[in-house]
Design a protein around this motif. Structure first.
Motif, PDB file in Angstrom:
ATOM      1  N   GLY A   1       0.726  -1.197  -0.096  1.00  0.00           N
ATOM      2  CA  GLY A   1      -0.011  -0.111  -0.079  1.00  0.00           C
ATOM      3  C   GLY A   1       0.733   1.249   0.018  1.00  0.00           C
ATOM      4  O   GLY A   1       0.223   2.212   0.387  1.00  0.00           O
TER       5      GLY A   1
ATOM      6  N   GLY B   1      -0.529   2.831  -3.974  1.00  0.00           N
ATOM      7  CA  GLY B   1      -1.308   1.690  -3.582  1.00  0.00           C
ATOM      8  C   GLY B   1      -2.296   1.327  -4.207  1.00  0.00           C
ATOM      9  O   GLY B   1      -3.582   0.637  -3.819  1.00  0.00           O
ATOM     10  N   THR B   2      -2.145   1.028  -5.550  1.00  0.00           N
ATOM     11  CA  THR B   2      -3.059   0.477  -6.641  1.00  0.00           C
ATOM     12  C   THR B   2      -2.933  -1.215  -6.094  1.00  0.00           C
ATOM     13  O   THR B   2      -1.996  -1.443  -5.986  1.00  0.00           O
TER      14      THR B   2
ATOM     15  N   ARG C   1      -4.659   5.165   4.665  1.00  0.00           N
ATOM     16  CA  ARG C   1      -4.536   3.719   4.461  1.00  0.00           C
ATOM     17  C   ARG C   1      -5.241   3.006   3.288  1.00  0.00           C
ATOM     18  O   ARG C   1      -6.268   3.851   2.911  1.00  0.00           O
ATOM     19  N   LEU C   2      -5.175   1.849   2.854  1.00  0.00           N
ATOM     20  CA  LEU C   2      -6.156   1.315   1.566  1.00  0.00           C
ATOM     21  C   LEU C   2      -7.491   1.415   2.402  1.00  0.00           C
ATOM     22  O   LEU C   2      -7.694   1.064   3.497  1.00  0.00           O
ATOM     23  N   THR C   3      -8.321   1.766   1.447  1.00  0.00           N
ATOM     24  CA  THR C   3      -9.831   1.779   1.937  1.00  0.00           C
ATOM     25  C   THR C   3     -10.187   0.493   2.374  1.00  0.00           C
ATOM     26  O   THR C   3     -11.167   0.257   3.364  1.00  0.00           O
TER      27      THR C   3
ATOM     28  N   SER D   1      -9.242  -2.919   3.720  1.00  0.00           N
ATOM     29  CA  SER D   1      -8.285  -3.322   4.744  1.00  0.00           C
ATOM     30  C   SER D   1      -8.104  -4.723   4.507  1.00  0.00           C
ATOM     31  O   SER D   1      -7.147  -5.511   4.933  1.00  0.00           O
TER      32      SER D   1
ATOM     33  N   TYR E   1      -4.943  -6.293   2.579  1.00  0.00           N
ATOM     34  CA  TYR E   1      -3.544  -6.288   3.321  1.00  0.00           C
ATOM     35  C   TYR E   1      -3.258  -8.012   3.468  1.00  0.00           C
ATOM     36  O   TYR E   1      -2.386  -8.404   3.631  1.00  0.00           O
TER      37      TYR E   1
END
Ligand code: SAH
Length: 348
Positions: free
Chosen positions: A201, A205-206, A243-245, A247, A250
């Motif tokens: 990320g 962060g794609t 953060r990545l929308t 989660s 991850y």
């Protein structure tokens, strides 16, 4: 996605970037199946025993100014420390008594720690504590790596951070991806067990970037692959990066890491506990087979915050080792004893 998951359950490995992007988005029951496939492959290939590799953050001096890192050279808010060799040795001895099979010595890129000093330390840790030694001290040139290998260093940890050369260059003003990769090749040729990995990320962060990083990590045929969420530090140029929308991504990344690298050692990295309080437990149930208790003495911990929200800042090495053992027991896992065999995929 259902077909991809069925194929995975039947033992197929996703290899296309587009497939990985789809799987990275798995949610709900589809995500549960993805994580369960990784957990089952981990059990089959690595067993239930988890290796405890104690990490000692022995210096936070750093000559580099990496855009994501809380101990970057330019962060004047950090109080710098450097543990003395004697102090490090004492911690190594306790680590051995607390069930660790390896000591991971991590620091910033600290020029005080010359090859000669590091070599003396490695020899002393091996002779006096009988532990395997992993170094995680950044990039060194081949002659230095050769000398440290002769002094007994067993493993080296150096993440490639991102496989995108332009992104790498933007966030590493002092380094190039090519030099890091050369260092990884040198380590392999010199007989080290090699660990690398990436941050999940990093902006932008794609999913495509994460999929490319996953494929890149696999192509390196690593013994150990350490990945963790990127968490923006307020004192860095990347401060405020969200953060990545979703989660789930991850955790899905970790599951895919196992599916793509069935025999690799994969740690449940500390940054997952900064993401979610039970983050490392979730990763241990999604493919990971290594846990790294923090052995850094309490008084130094708040000065080694690579990212905010790092857990256990007030604990000591004993508390972290006990907590690791409890956590494993609750998850129905055991503590591995002694050395394990290397990743067969890297032996050719
Ligand atoms: N100087 C050594 C050790 C670096 S610290 C080296 O260069 O190898 C270990 C790892 O922490 C880094 O490789 C990086 O992937 C991770 N890290 C640093 N800052 C981070 C952040 N803000 N969020 C998540 N991980 C981070």
């Amino acid at each position: 996605m259902d077909k991809l998951l069925r194929d995975i359950a039947a033992g197929a490995t996703p290899s296309e970037q587009a497939d990985l992007c789809l799987l990275l988005q798995a949610q709900g029951p589809a995500q549960a199946r993805l994580l369960a496939s990784a957990d089952s492959l981990r059990r089959q290939r690595k067993g239930d025993a988890v290796h405890l590799r104690g990490i000692l953050e022995f210096s936070n001096y750093c000559r580099n100014d990496c855009a994501y890192c809380g101990i970057r050279r330019g962060n004047a808010n950090v109080e710098r420390y450097r543990m003395a060799p004697k102090e490090i040795l004492a911690e190594a001895q306790s680590a051995a008594e607390r069930g660790c099979d390896t000591l991971v010595l991590q620091s910033g890129e600290d020029p005080w720690w010359t090859t000669a000093r590091l070599g003396d330390l490695v020899r002393a840790v091996k002779d006096e504590a009988g532990l395997a030694v992993t170094l995680s001290v950044g990039v060194r040139d081949r002659a230095e790596l050769e000398r440290l290998r002769a002094d007994g260093a067993d493993r080296w940890l150096l993440r490639f951070e991102t496989s995108d050369p332009e992104l790498f260059a933007r966030i590493h003003p002092d380094e190039s991806l090519a030099r890091r990769l050369q260092c990884l090749r040198d380590l392999r040729e010199l007989g080290y067990e090699v660990g690398s990995g990436f941050m999940i990320g990093l902006p932008p962060g794609t999913l495509e970037i994460i999929a490319r990083d996953l494929l890149f990590a696999r192509a390196l045929h690593l013994d150990m692959i350490g990945c963790g969420p990127f968490i923006a530090h307020p004192d860095t140029p990347l401060a405020g990066t969200p953060r990545l929308t979703d989660s789930s991504v991850y955790y899905n990344t970790m599951a895919l890491l196992r599916l793509l690298n069935p025999d690799a050692n994969i740690p449940a990295t500390t940054a997952f506990d900064a993401l979610d309080t039970d983050g490392r437990n979730r990763v241990l149930q999604a493919g990971a087979n290594v846990f790294m208790p923090n052995l850094t003495p309490t008084r130094y911990r708040r000065h080694y915050q690579l990212y905010p929200g790092k857990p256990c800042l007030r604990e000591d090495g004993l508390a972290c080792s006990r907590c690791a053992q409890d956590r494993l027991q609750r998850l129905g896992r055991t503590v591995a004893r002694g050395e394990e065999s290397r990743n067969p995929a890297t032996q050719s």
